[in-house]
Design an enzyme around this catalytic site. Structure first.
Site, mmCIF file in Angstrom:
data_model
loop_
_atom_site.group_PDB
_atom_site.id
_atom_site.type_symbol
_atom_site.label_atom_id
_atom_site.label_comp_id
_atom_site.label_asym_id
_atom_site.label_seq_id
_atom_site.Cartn_x
_atom_site.Cartn_y
_atom_site.Cartn_z
ATOM 1 N N LEU A 1 0.825 -1.212 0.000
ATOM 2 C CA LEU A 1 0.000 0.000 0.000
ATOM 3 C C LEU A 1 0.858 1.260 0.000
ATOM 4 O O LEU A 1 0.561 2.237 -0.701
ATOM 5 C CB LEU A 1 -0.925 0.004 1.217
ATOM 6 C CG LEU A 1 -2.111 -0.955 1.180
ATOM 7 C CD1 LEU A 1 -2.858 -0.899 2.504
ATOM 8 C CD2 LEU A 1 -3.052 -0.623 0.033
ATOM 9 N N HIS B 1 -8.616 21.771 21.853
ATOM 10 C CA HIS B 1 -9.471 22.205 20.740
ATOM 11 C C HIS B 1 -8.834 23.417 20.068
ATOM 12 O O HIS B 1 -8.355 24.320 20.743
ATOM 13 C CB HIS B 1 -10.867 22.587 21.263
ATOM 14 C CG HIS B 1 -11.757 23.145 20.196
ATOM 15 N ND1 HIS B 1 -12.378 22.334 19.270
ATOM 16 C CD2 HIS B 1 -12.122 24.428 19.906
ATOM 17 C CE1 HIS B 1 -13.101 23.103 18.463
ATOM 18 N NE2 HIS B 1 -12.955 24.378 18.828
#
Length: 519
Positions: free
Chosen positions: A226, A499
């Protein structure tokens, strides 16, 4: 990693020394106490490590920290496969090709208000970036050993006895109280496949990036296949996967594999054959003659198709590098070249009993063929030989596939987890977090992907986590730590996540497992 040292131990009279320590009083014929004599074997080192890849290096550093006198048989390959022919140079190729892909993705750039002209690359410079990085890291590893007083022998090693190693190419034999075998692995080439190093290659040759073929067949759709499909398609090649299993990416979590197919395979010039073996692969001549790949059905062995491509890359796994180590002569338990070990990393004999002083880590024992797992096993082995019992939890060792976007995981797949739960009599729960709802991912215009958490419903113990999305390889570490230290889902859900950051995808998944919503 071909870094082995044979052990030849010959116990000459001079190899014995008299301990000056007093054990218990002895009484002579005249009734006077005299000092007891205790015979101990004099050794050159406390620990010899045969092989100097990431596993051997990690073990050596830890052994020094425990006060041991250490020698390493590097086999002129400091860094081993990971640094010289694996993890490190492949990440350099992925970084360079990934930037080419991103700069050529006009729709992605348009989302940022960016337009570019034609994007080109210099193949030789990309290859040099990978080679230079590998050499730099290799030099750093060797310096870290010598600066700490580790003796580094350039020779390979061959076992002469469980705690005696002969330096290959010399007459010298060195001895130690303990020996760790850390010789790694080499690419596996199936029967019928002719590797010429130019048009039919393994990862060893592919990392040199000597050319970029127009059409590449990749045999095997695991991590290595991959990643190289990611590199080749970013640089303009077309890729055809040849996979023996009925579906692509057979060893990934099923749901993650389905998403990877949608995100990494379908949008790119990639097609595939599944359920077939490449029974015969014939090399070609670059720019002159194509390679020929004949395929047969994996079950019936009947011929199915033949294709002609510019190059073939063989990504069918790896096999242990145990030839020439002299292990069979020592009676070491062997299975398809792998060394049998117990949970403490002690090498076992044919009867399954530990061999005193002999240890084995990394790809050579086959428990988990990852560089950082080898290092962790090496550290664990050193702890055990120093008298502190340590058992490595392999379910807490994370793994990653560095495609764009990345795939990362720790613990069993959902399918495996359900089998375990059924066998042990408990139920599992599965919760998810989405990159589509993550502010940081959206700011990067990379909102595709997900994180799934697998946990026990009765105890809320985290069993596994699988992630596909931007920077998944970095995000997985929090989850590995949780599994290693037994942090439960309620504890994780109450942990504050910064955040706006990508780790809030995990916060969402943790809270979802408890029926809560994340903002």
């Amino acid at each position: 990693m071909p870094l082995l040292l044979p052990l030849l131990v010959a116990f000459a009279p001079s190899a014995w020394q008299i301990s000056e320590g007093l054990t218990r009083p002895l009484v002579s014929m005249r009734g006077k106490p005299r000092q007891a004599l205790r015979m101990t074997v004099a050794t050159d080192f406390d620990l010899i490590i045969v092989g100097c890849g990431v596993g051997g290096h990690g073990a050596a550093l830890h052994a020094v920290s425990k006060g041991l006198k250490v020698a390493v048989c590097a086999g002129e390959d400091v860094g081993g496969t990971c640094v010289n022919r694996g993890c490190v140079p492949s990440k350099a190729l992925l970084a360079a090709s990934g930037r080419v892909r991103e700069m050529r993705d006009t729709e992605h750039l348009k989302a940022f208000g960016i337009t570019t002209g034609e994007v080109s690359f210099d193949r030789a410079s990309v290859a040099a970036h990978a080679e230079n990085l590998a050499n730099r890291v290799k030099g750093n590893l060797e310096m870290s050993l010598t600066s700490l007083g580790v003796t580094v022998f350039p020779n390979k090693g061959c076992m002469a006895a469980p705690t005696s190693v002969k330096l290959v190419g010399s007459e010298k034999t060195i001895t130690a109280k303990n020996v760790i075998l850390a010789t790694g692995s080499v690419p596996f080439v199936p029967p019928g496949v002719q590797v010429d190093g130019k048009t039919v290659i393994t990862s060893d040759e592919a990392l040199k990036l000597e050319w970029v073929p127009d059409w590449v067949a990749i045999i095997g759709s695991g991590y290595i296949g991959l990643e190289f499909a990611d590199v080749y398609t970013a640089l303009g090649a077309e890729v055809t996967f040849i996979e023996a299993m009925p579906k692509m990416m057979p060893f990934f979590d099923k749901q993650i594999a389905q998403l990877a197919d949608r995100m990494l395979i379908r949008p790119r010039p990639i097609d595939s054959y599944t359920g077939v073996f490449a029974s015969e692969v014939t090399p070609g001549v670059p720019g002159v003659k194509p390679c020929t790949v004949k395929m047969i059905d994996a079950k019936t062995k009947e011929p199915t198709a033949t294709i002609e491509v510019d190059a073939v890359m063989v990504c069918t796994g790896r096999v242990p590098y145990s030839d020439g180590l002299g292990l069979e002569e020592l009676g070491v338990q062997m299975n398809r070249g792998f060394v049998g070990v117990n949970e403490k990393m002690q090498a076992l004999n044919a009867e399954g009993n530990p061999i005193e002083g002999l240890w084995c880590i990394g790809d050579l024992n086959g428990k988990m063929m990852l560089a950082h797992a080898a290092s962790a096993q090496g550290i664990s082995a050193v702890e055990n030989m120093c008298g502190t019992e340590h058992i490595l939890n392999h379910d807490a060792v994370p793994a990653a596939c560095f495609t764009h976007p990345e795939i990362a995981m720790v613990g069993p797949t959902e399918e495996q987890a359900r089998e375990r739960a059924a066998a042990e009599g408990y139920e599992i729960g599965v919760s998810q977090g989405s990159f589509k709802a993550n502010s940081k991912a959206l700011a990067e215009a990379a909102g595709e992907g997900m994180a799934k958490v697998i946990f026990r419903k009765d105890t809320y113990e985290v069993i596994a986590v699988h992630i596909i999305g931007i920077h998944a390889a970095d995000l997985i570490q929090e989850c590995a730590n949780a599994i290693e230290h037994g942090t439960t889902l309620p504890e994780l859900a109450m942990t504050v996540h910064t955040h706006p950051t990508l780790c809030e995808v995990l916060d969402e998944a943790f809270k979802a497992g408890l029926g809560r919503a994340a903002h």
